[in-house]
Design an enzyme around this catalytic site. Sequence first.
Site, PDB file in Angstrom:
ATOM      1  N   ALA A 404       0.840  -1.190   0.000  1.00  0.00           N
ATOM      2  CA  ALA A 404       0.000   0.000   0.000  1.00  0.00           C
ATOM      3  C   ALA A 404       0.876   1.241   0.000  1.00  0.00           C
ATOM      4  O   ALA A 404       2.038   1.211   0.415  1.00  0.00           O
ATOM      5  CB  ALA A 404      -0.922   0.002   1.216  1.00  0.00           C
ATOM      6  N   CYS A 405       0.299   2.340  -0.505  1.00  0.00           N
ATOM      7  CA  CYS A 405       0.926   3.647  -0.336  1.00  0.00           C
ATOM      8  C   CYS A 405      -0.033   4.495   0.501  1.00  0.00           C
ATOM      9  O   CYS A 405      -0.834   3.955   1.268  1.00  0.00           O
ATOM     10  CB  CYS A 405       1.246   4.285  -1.682  1.00  0.00           C
ATOM     11  SG  CYS A 405      -0.198   4.645  -2.703  1.00  0.00           S
ATOM     12  N   THR A 406       0.000   5.801   0.357  1.00  0.00           N
ATOM     13  CA  THR A 406      -0.801   6.657   1.216  1.00  0.00           C
ATOM     14  C   THR A 406      -2.292   6.385   1.085  1.00  0.00           C
ATOM     15  O   THR A 406      -3.029   6.333   2.069  1.00  0.00           O
ATOM     16  CB  THR A 406      -0.528   8.136   0.889  1.00  0.00           C
ATOM     17  OG1 THR A 406       0.876   8.370   0.930  1.00  0.00           O
ATOM     18  CG2 THR A 406      -1.210   9.049   1.896  1.00  0.00           C
TER      19      THR A 406
END
Length: 571
Positions: A404-406
């Site tokens: 995941a990222c932000t």
Amino acid sequence: MIATFGSRVMAALQLLGRSLMLPIAVLPVAGLLLRLGQPDLLDIAFVASAGQAIFENLALIFAIGLAVGFADDSNGAAGLAGVIGYLVLDAVLASINADINMGVLAGIIMGTVAGLLYNRFKAIKLPDYLAFFGGRRFVPIATGLAGVMLGIAFGWGWPPIQNAIDTLGHWLIDAGAVGKFVYGTLNRLLIVTGLHHVLNSFVWFVFGSFGEATGDLNRFFAGDPTAGGFMAGFFPVMMFGLPAAALAMYHTAAKDRRAQVGGLLMSLALTAFLTGVTEPIEFTFMFLAPLLYAFHALMTGVSMALMQWLDVKLGFTFSAGAFDYGLSYGLSTNGWLMLPVGGVMAALYYLVFRWAIVRFDLPTPGREPVEKGARMVSVEELGERGPAFVTALGGAANLTTVSACTTRLRLVLDDSSRIDEPALKALGSRGMMRLGGGGVQIILGPIADSVADEVRAAMVATGCDPEATRPEASGRASDVGMSGSGHALSEEKTLAWRDALGGEDNILRSDVCAITRLRVELVSEERLNEVALRRLGCQGVMRVGQCTWHLIVGRDAGLSMDALTSSPASR
């Protein structure tokens, strides 16, 4: 071949963009400490120094963050290798040419190198007399040597590259409103691919210099009065424009469904206003109305250019939301002008979005067609969030990688056609992107990282290791009669498994500890060959104690591994 190469490049750039989020995540606390310690606020010198220490060591932080981000299992050994590589590179460059200043780029490069070397050498086996330095211990050594070689290469070859970067950065800065318009428009357009983080890393951390600080963000908080132009224009759009677009979607929703979508749209608008996280809103119309999204990208460029023309300088450590606006206002130039500009942006976005949604009958939230007989999926039906996501994504066996990222859940699936989109929407998905090679991105907003953790935990609970099914471990359990086959291994396979565990004399004990796992106790864990185990179809290898390992081998572990448990070495 061209398409395959292109998809690999895209995947690599997306991995870089995701990995950049880990070091960037520390900036809010740095900005908070630095601002609170200033004379116009709390006037506490050591608090300001604490924040400044983070900004002064951004290159080292990026080296650690990217190394961990690129590592297959996010192991700390990769982070240590990133530190070693960066320190070596920095020292070599200083010895060859003291005028070279790679800034944050040095950390980005060495962090990437360290992560890739970790993936390549984490399971390397050395001769017995060097066995202590094998496996993960070899990675910092290899990264240090790579730092020396890169230091020599950059020591002689970097000055022209540095001049080119400086020229590009000065052009973008000196281009004034035109440069800001180009940057703002590209920033929004690249969100579609997730590559805007790569563009931002150059603008915010590389271009321009003020003392030792480089990049617009770093220079702004270092006190450069000319910095902040590449951040100011985001505030009117993120705090006012997109929330107004959400209001337009609410007002154009079917009257009998406004109560249903009102909470969702209010949540998205409030998130954008307070924190500057806007992707959940953007993905509600990005693919439904590409021209409307083009309008949004152009208006972001216009906002950037307008703020430049008005000489407004603002900064942020996370994104252009109300929290960062209040935090950076004391360092701003003409920061109050953001409010009237934001009001204008809100009016434009509301009017254009409301007109376009009604005129072209766009299926925004609350206007989607409801098929007769279609059953709405509720969160209560789906159950606990982690397992529910796994089910909606086609089951644990369908998930190859989970990260995941932000704001995005980034996945690689065996078969993306098995995704249950209605279930994902019920779980909070704001949009989905299908990429090449089974890549899928689910837009969730700020909860993305916690959802990724829950998905991985749910996979482990079912006997699947999300970090084990990497390209180098492409062999399936079923290929070797491991998953529910009910058949014993052939003599050849049995010998191969024993060899991968270091030989018969290295196996003290092996027994089944779950339907899908074997618990193996070894004489010497240095003789265990993880790469060979994965090639044989082992789905996961986990160290749980001194010389004790868990092997995830699929269902019917006890039956399929009888050959090991009955080994003369087992006792």
